[in-house]
Design a protein around this motif. Sequence first.
Motif, PDB file in Angstrom:
ATOM      1  N   TYR A  49       1.097  -2.103 -38.959  1.00 24.89           N
ATOM      2  CA  TYR A  49       1.872  -3.173 -38.345  1.00 24.89           C
ATOM      3  C   TYR A  49       1.006  -4.425 -38.288  1.00 24.89           C
ATOM      4  N   ARG A  50       1.656  -5.562 -38.053  1.00 22.94           N
ATOM      5  CA  ARG A  50       0.889  -6.789 -37.859  1.00 22.94           C
ATOM      6  C   ARG A  50       1.072  -7.258 -36.431  1.00 22.94           C
ATOM      7  N   CYS A  51      -0.040  -7.417 -35.762  1.00 30.14           N
ATOM      8  CA  CYS A  51      -0.029  -7.813 -34.355  1.00 30.14           C
ATOM      9  C   CYS A  51       0.327  -9.298 -34.241  1.00 30.14           C
ATOM     10  N   PRO A  52       1.355  -9.643 -33.438  1.00 27.33           N
ATOM     11  CA  PRO A  52       1.713 -11.058 -33.285  1.00 27.33           C
ATOM     12  C   PRO A  52       0.697 -11.825 -32.449  1.00 27.33           C
ATOM     13  N   SER A  55      -2.464 -11.827 -35.409  1.00 28.37           N
ATOM     14  CA  SER A  55      -2.076 -11.859 -36.824  1.00 28.37           C
ATOM     15  C   SER A  55      -2.908 -10.920 -37.686  1.00 28.37           C
ATOM     16  N   ARG A  84       7.947  -5.615 -31.064  1.00 31.69           N
ATOM     17  CA  ARG A  84       6.726  -5.961 -31.789  1.00 31.69           C
ATOM     18  C   ARG A  84       5.615  -4.989 -31.412  1.00 31.69           C
ATOM     19  N   TRP A  86       1.640  -4.481 -30.819  1.00 32.87           N
ATOM     20  CA  TRP A  86       0.493  -5.286 -30.388  1.00 32.87           C
ATOM     21  C   TRP A  86      -0.747  -4.403 -30.260  1.00 32.87           C
ATOM     22  N   CYS A  90      -4.752  -7.484 -27.275  1.00 31.39           N
ATOM     23  CA  CYS A  90      -4.003  -8.727 -27.487  1.00 31.39           C
ATOM     24  C   CYS A  90      -2.869  -8.838 -26.470  1.00 31.39           C
ATOM     25  N   TRP A  91      -2.213  -7.717 -26.186  1.00 31.75           N
ATOM     26  CA  TRP A  91      -1.148  -7.750 -25.187  1.00 31.75           C
ATOM     27  C   TRP A  91      -1.728  -8.099 -23.814  1.00 31.75           C
ATOM     28  N   ARG A  94      -2.363 -11.742 -23.648  1.00 31.14           N
ATOM     29  CA  ARG A  94      -1.102 -12.460 -23.503  1.00 31.14           C
ATOM     30  C   ARG A  94      -0.654 -12.399 -22.048  1.00 31.14           C
TER      31      ARG A  94
END
Length: 98
Positions: A49-52, A55, A84, A86, A90-91, A94
Amino acid sequence: MPSHRRSSRRPYGADHVPLDVDRARGGLRHVSADDGEWSVRRATGDKTYRCPGCSQEIAAGTPHLVAWLRDGIGGEVAGLEARRHWHATCWDRRARLR
Ligand SMILES: [Zn+2]
């Protein structure tokens, strides 16, 4: 939504002890953010997956978080479809920025 096998493995380091309430909910957490009410659960994917958040890719087999909006347009069903993946870090970053 594909079902995820329950696992007793901890997604974080061996020294990380999950909160009991977190464990009781099967890893599902509810998070209030400026942009809505989110559901967050732990997952281990079988694909990349790509982490928003950064990236960068989340490699297959890497424990991470799946987050979706519960109160957006279309309700939770639409949120789930737009969920999404993550990195946990990163989460967390955020969440701290809100
Ligand atoms: Zn990331």
